[in-house]
Motif scaffolding. Structure first.
Motif, PDB file in Angstrom:
ATOM      1  N   VAL A  39       0.863  -1.195   0.000  1.00  0.00           N
ATOM      2  CA  VAL A  39       0.000   0.000   0.000  1.00  0.00           C
ATOM      3  C   VAL A  39       0.890   1.232   0.000  1.00  0.00           C
ATOM      4  O   VAL A  39       1.604   1.497   0.970  1.00  0.00           O
ATOM      5  CB  VAL A  39      -0.945   0.015   1.216  1.00  0.00           C
ATOM      6  N   TRP A  40       0.833   1.961  -1.069  1.00  0.00           N
ATOM      7  CA  TRP A  40       1.614   3.194  -1.218  1.00  0.00           C
ATOM      8  C   TRP A  40       0.738   4.346  -0.747  1.00  0.00           C
ATOM      9  O   TRP A  40      -0.364   4.531  -1.255  1.00  0.00           O
ATOM     10  CB  TRP A  40       2.010   3.345  -2.688  1.00  0.00           C
ATOM     11  N   ASP A  41       1.198   5.117   0.231  1.00  0.00           N
ATOM     12  CA  ASP A  41       0.327   6.056   0.932  1.00  0.00           C
ATOM     13  C   ASP A  41       1.003   7.398   1.213  1.00  0.00           C
ATOM     14  O   ASP A  41       1.446   7.660   2.319  1.00  0.00           O
ATOM     15  CB  ASP A  41      -0.119   5.401   2.247  1.00  0.00           C
ATOM     16  N   PRO A  42       1.086   8.285   0.221  1.00  0.00           N
ATOM     17  CA  PRO A  42       1.646   9.613   0.453  1.00  0.00           C
ATOM     18  C   PRO A  42       0.599  10.544   1.047  1.00  0.00           C
ATOM     19  O   PRO A  42      -0.567  10.180   1.197  1.00  0.00           O
ATOM     20  CB  PRO A  42       2.017  10.065  -0.954  1.00  0.00           C
ATOM     21  N   ASN A  43       1.016  11.737   1.366  1.00  0.00           N
ATOM     22  CA  ASN A  43       0.072  12.780   1.744  1.00  0.00           C
ATOM     23  C   ASN A  43      -0.523  13.381   0.490  1.00  0.00           C
ATOM     24  O   ASN A  43       0.142  13.432  -0.553  1.00  0.00           O
ATOM     25  CB  ASN A  43       0.780  13.884   2.533  1.00  0.00           C
ATOM     26  N   ALA A  44      -1.754  13.847   0.581  1.00  0.00           N
ATOM     27  CA  ALA A  44      -2.361  14.548  -0.545  1.00  0.00           C
ATOM     28  C   ALA A  44      -1.531  15.802  -0.807  1.00  0.00           C
ATOM     29  O   ALA A  44      -1.148  16.503   0.133  1.00  0.00           O
ATOM     30  CB  ALA A  44      -3.803  14.917  -0.231  1.00  0.00           C
ATOM     31  N   PRO A  45      -1.200  16.066  -2.069  1.00  0.00           N
ATOM     32  CA  PRO A  45      -0.379  17.241  -2.371  1.00  0.00           C
ATOM     33  C   PRO A  45      -1.038  18.533  -1.873  1.00  0.00           C
ATOM     34  O   PRO A  45      -2.255  18.705  -1.958  1.00  0.00           O
ATOM     35  CB  PRO A  45      -0.304  17.233  -3.900  1.00  0.00           C
ATOM     36  N   ARG A  46      -0.195  19.399  -1.321  1.00  0.00           N
ATOM     37  CA  ARG A  46      -0.698  20.688  -0.828  1.00  0.00           C
ATOM     38  C   ARG A  46       0.457  21.670  -0.759  1.00  0.00           C
ATOM     39  O   ARG A  46       1.608  21.276  -0.629  1.00  0.00           O
ATOM     40  CB  ARG A  46      -1.351  20.535   0.532  1.00  0.00           C
ATOM     41  N   VAL A  47       0.097  22.932  -0.816  1.00  0.00           N
ATOM     42  CA  VAL A  47       1.067  24.002  -0.642  1.00  0.00           C
ATOM     43  C   VAL A  47       0.617  24.799   0.570  1.00  0.00           C
ATOM     44  O   VAL A  47      -0.376  25.524   0.520  1.00  0.00           O
ATOM     45  CB  VAL A  47       1.142  24.908  -1.890  1.00  0.00           C
ATOM     46  N   LYS A  48       1.324  24.586   1.682  1.00  0.00           N
ATOM     47  CA  LYS A  48       1.055  25.311   2.924  1.00  0.00           C
ATOM     48  C   LYS A  48       2.397  25.667   3.532  1.00  0.00           C
ATOM     49  O   LYS A  48       3.310  24.840   3.540  1.00  0.00           O
ATOM     50  CB  LYS A  48       0.270  24.450   3.913  1.00  0.00           C
ATOM     51  N   GLU A  49       2.507  26.849   4.053  1.00  0.00           N
ATOM     52  CA  GLU A  49       3.775  27.278   4.637  1.00  0.00           C
ATOM     53  C   GLU A  49       4.248  26.286   5.701  1.00  0.00           C
ATOM     54  O   GLU A  49       3.497  25.946   6.615  1.00  0.00           O
ATOM     55  CB  GLU A  49       3.621  28.678   5.242  1.00  0.00           C
ATOM     56  N   ASN A  50       5.461  25.802   5.541  1.00  0.00           N
ATOM     57  CA  ASN A  50       6.092  24.840   6.454  1.00  0.00           C
ATOM     58  C   ASN A  50       5.358  23.500   6.535  1.00  0.00           C
ATOM     59  O   ASN A  50       5.566  22.751   7.480  1.00  0.00           O
ATOM     60  CB  ASN A  50       6.246  25.425   7.859  1.00  0.00           C
ATOM     61  N   ASP A  51       4.483  23.211   5.587  1.00  0.00           N
ATOM     62  CA  ASP A  51       3.704  21.969   5.620  1.00  0.00           C
ATOM     63  C   ASP A  51       3.383  21.485   4.205  1.00  0.00           C
ATOM     64  O   ASP A  51       2.313  20.963   3.947  1.00  0.00           O
ATOM     65  CB  ASP A  51       2.421  22.191   6.424  1.00  0.00           C
TER      66      ASP A  51
END
Length: 110
Positions: A39-51
């Motif tokens: 099971v390949w499980d990344p975080n949903a792509p996002r652009v947030k400062e320091n995150d």
């Protein structure tokens, strides 16, 4: 693997996380472990400062090394593209939402 908040995260490309995943896959399957689900499980792509969480494709090892594609989604920032990009990468493999946060401990449906 695709986030910037851990020292081992954000290592894109063929010599980054993809290489580590493939090495791990080949090690375990080479030992005869053929009853595992990968099971390949990344975080949903996002652009947030320091995150930040970077695009799935930069970290995807390939369909021959993955059985299920999933995503972690935090902060109620789900977008349809989070699902659609997994479907495109997986080419028919099962898709899931894995870790999902709730605001203030309450379940909320968008």
């Amino acid at each position: 693997m695709n986030g910037a908040w851990f020292w081992w995260g954000n290592q894109p490309g063929e010599q980054g996380f993809k290489r580590f995943w493939i090495m791990t896959y080949e090690y375990f399957t080479g030992k005869g472990l053929d009853n595992l689900l990968w099971v390949w499980d990344p975080n949903a792509p996002r652009v947030k400062e320091n995150d930040d969480a970077f695009p799935y494709a930069d970290f995807y090892p390939g369909n021959e090394y993955v059985d299920v594609l999933a995503a972690d989604i935090y902060g109620w920032d789900y977008k349809q593209s989070h699902h659609d990009e997994l479907v495109d990468l997986g080419g028919g493999k099962p898709i899931a939402m894995d870790e999902v946060s709730f605001e203030n401990g309450r379940h909320r449906v968008k």
